[in-house]
Design an enzyme around this catalytic site. Structure first.
Site, mmCIF file in Angstrom:
data_model
loop_
_atom_site.group_PDB
_atom_site.id
_atom_site.type_symbol
_atom_site.label_atom_id
_atom_site.label_comp_id
_atom_site.label_asym_id
_atom_site.label_seq_id
_atom_site.Cartn_x
_atom_site.Cartn_y
_atom_site.Cartn_z
ATOM 1 N N GLY A 258 0.740 -1.227 0.009
ATOM 2 C CA GLY A 258 0.097 0.102 0.025
ATOM 3 C C GLY A 258 0.840 1.272 -0.017
ATOM 4 C CB VAL A 259 0.118 4.684 -0.897
ATOM 5 C CG1 VAL A 259 0.738 6.026 -0.800
ATOM 6 C CG2 VAL A 259 -0.268 3.964 -2.084
ATOM 7 N N GLY A 260 2.101 5.018 1.727
ATOM 8 C CA GLY A 260 2.246 5.612 3.011
ATOM 9 C C GLY A 260 3.501 5.442 3.851
ATOM 10 C CG ASN A 261 4.447 8.268 6.958
ATOM 11 O OD1 ASN A 261 4.878 8.600 5.683
ATOM 12 N ND2 ASN A 261 3.755 8.949 7.620
ATOM 13 C CB ILE A 262 3.031 1.667 7.766
ATOM 14 C CG1 ILE A 262 2.466 2.484 8.939
ATOM 15 C CG2 ILE A 262 3.101 0.216 8.170
ATOM 16 C CD1 ILE A 262 1.211 2.047 9.779
ATOM 17 C CD GLU A 284 -3.751 -0.323 -5.169
ATOM 18 O OE1 GLU A 284 -5.101 -0.198 -5.206
ATOM 19 O OE2 GLU A 284 -3.295 -0.085 -3.987
ATOM 20 C CG ASN A 374 -7.957 8.407 2.695
ATOM 21 O OD1 ASN A 374 -8.111 9.464 2.757
ATOM 22 N ND2 ASN A 374 -6.883 7.695 3.176
ATOM 23 N N GLY A 378 -7.507 -0.667 -3.158
ATOM 24 C CA GLY A 378 -7.313 -1.697 -4.045
ATOM 25 C C GLY A 378 -6.974 -3.039 -2.903
#
Length: 494
Positions: A258-262, A284, A374, A378
């Site tokens: 996925g997207v982001g800091n983690i 994605e 949000n 996906g």
């Protein structure tokens, strides 16, 4: 047929009140910028006259403030789907000013084609090249662009000179046939190309080309902190242990992240773990960390729907396209997120949970069960069909006032049947081949913050018997306590 170059304001005049618009891009990458901003100004002008002006919005995923933000602030949204992350759009959705319905990202193009979502009147596509024969080369994001460009009555192209022409050849554009004529999608390895490197439309439909020079504006993520580093190390350590056991083949499996800091912290930990060999990604969003790992030799190939990278990283890529060009593919999200391909390739999927319950159910979308954050994105496309599905989350939020682990999720996006592994900064809960009670014991023992461990052990003891020992009178007591006092730790199950 010659292309018609006009201003963004002139292009916006082609759009009528009530039109449904399909936008290119996936995240801020590849999303149009100039025409939506002009459209928002037009809506404000019409509203000032007392006239209605609102448009439907089909996007690939989230966009940027120059699309979601400006139209939300102009109160110009008739409906919005499938995913967003803009603060003003989120506020409009939760106030009811922007009607919103959530969808798995792999389904949006298909459901438009099936006719489930109504007609697409206008497609607005960002391109790095457009030819008079209707050939359009997208920029850094594809999303649903091929479908909406083909189905729309008219097409407006934003020709963005900010992006390098060296993107040509990086895209792989393919639309599957609809039932009953659908065949298998012939992606058998991450590197397989199955389509063409451009979008092709009837040139008569291209009513306007708007020249721009605007960056995607992808924001930098905050640096990894102690919690996200521990989560990343826990994920990497778990996958290394699966390699040692022979569960994951020695050559490893493709990663979806996925997207982001983690997500960035997890990828960084995977790259640093000496037991994990160089790996590919079928995902994605290709973000900064992926290109960094590629340069270091830890990622050997990446397929996605967008290059969601910060400006410095993007320009570095453009200056080193001899290195990157044969290591990247950008696809429509219907292919990047396709469940058939996810299962065939055996992806290891890593996504972030907003909230998890002690039985392994996941809430990805709604704060306290009611307020949209949000969207599902996906995560469902990948989770249900993964070789190993992993969800990560910090164990607590708001300085410890909120536990990420609760007796029952306040909104359900992914059921326990799809979730194999849960990871927090405290450890890993392996939920495979466990009963509901055994899952609860593993999650409480390995993932829950110490401040909440005894609270959740106490809850688990409230109900005896039954396959899933849920107490319906008390399962939302922690959420109710948060609403009353602002702190879940004050809970009393009674």
């Amino acid at each position: 047929m010659s292309l018609k170059f006009i201003t963004a304001e002139e292009a916006a005049s082609f759009i009528k009140d009530g039109d449904a618009i399909g936008f290119s891009g996936f995240t801020a990458a590849g999303a149009p910028k100039a025409v939506p901003s002009a459209l928002a100004k037009r809506a404000e002008a019409e509203h000032a006259k007392g006239n209605s002006f609102r448009v439907g919005m089909f996007t690939g995923a989230s966009t940027s403030d120059l699309l979601d933000g400006v139209l939300a602030r102009a109160n110009a949204v008739k409906f919005r789907t499938p995913y967003q992350s803009n603060k003003d759009m989120r506020s409009a959705i939760n106030s009811g000013d922007a009607p919103y319905f959530d969808l798995h990202l792999s389904q949006i193009a298909q459901e438009i084609r099936y006719g489930f979502l109504g007609k697409v009147n206008v497609a607005i596509i960002e391109a790095c090249e457009v030819d008079e024969d209707g050939t359009i080369v997208p920029t850094t994001g594809v999303g649903i662009a091929p479908t909406v460009a083909r189905l729309a009555d008219i097409v407006i192209v934003e020709l963005n000179r900010h992006h390098s022409m060296s993107l040509k050849g990086m895209h792989d554009i393919y639309e599957p046939a609809d039932p009953p004529r659908r065949r298998e999608i012939p992606v058998y390895t991450v590197r397989d190309r199955i389509g063409v490197p451009y979008i092709k439309v009837d040139p008569k439909k291209i009513v306007a080309v708007v020249e721009t020079n605007l960056p995607d504006g992808v924001a930098s993520f905050t640096p990894a902190d102690e919690v996200t580093v521990k989560i990343g190390d826990n994920v990497a350590g778990f996958l290394a242990s699966e390699l040692r056991k022979g569960i994951i083949p020695k050559e490893f499996l493709p990663i979806q992240s996925g997207v982001g800091n983690i997500a960035n912290a997890v990828l960084d930990s995977l790259g640093k773990n000496t037991e994990i060999p160089p790996f590919s990604m079928y995902t994605e969003v290709i973000q900064d960390a992926v290109l960094g790992l590629m340069k270091e030799g830890h990622v050997n190939f990446a397929s996605g729907s967008s290059l969601t990278v910060t400006e410095g990283v993007l320009q570095d890529m453009y200056h080193n396209m001899d290195f990157f060009h044969n290591k990247l593919i950008l696809r429509p999200q219907e292919i990047s997120n396709n469940p058939e391909i996810v299962r065939r390739l055996g992806l290891i999927t890593i996504n972030t949970a907003l909230e998890a319950d002690i039985f392994g159910n996941i809430n990805s979308t709604h704060v306290s069960g009611t307020r949209m954050m949000n969207g599902i994105g996906g995560s469902g496309d990948f989770t249900r069909n993964a070789f190993i599905s992993i969800f990560t989350t910090p164990s607590e939020a708001k300085g410890g006032k909120i536990s990420a682990f609760v007796p029952m999720v306040s909104h359900l996006d992914h059921s326990e049947h799809s979730v194999k592994i849960l990871v927090s900064e405290y450890g890993v809960a392996d939920l495979r081949a466990k009963t509901p009670v055994q899952k609860a014991e593993a999650i409480i023992e390995n993932c829950v913050h110490p401040d909440y461990k005894q609270i959740l052990w106490d809850f688990l003891k409230l109900t005896k018997g039954g396959h899933t020992p849920q107490n319906l009178q008390s399962c939302f007591a922690m959420h109710n306590q948060l609403l009353k006092t602002g702190d879940m730790r004050d809970v009393d199950f009674g």
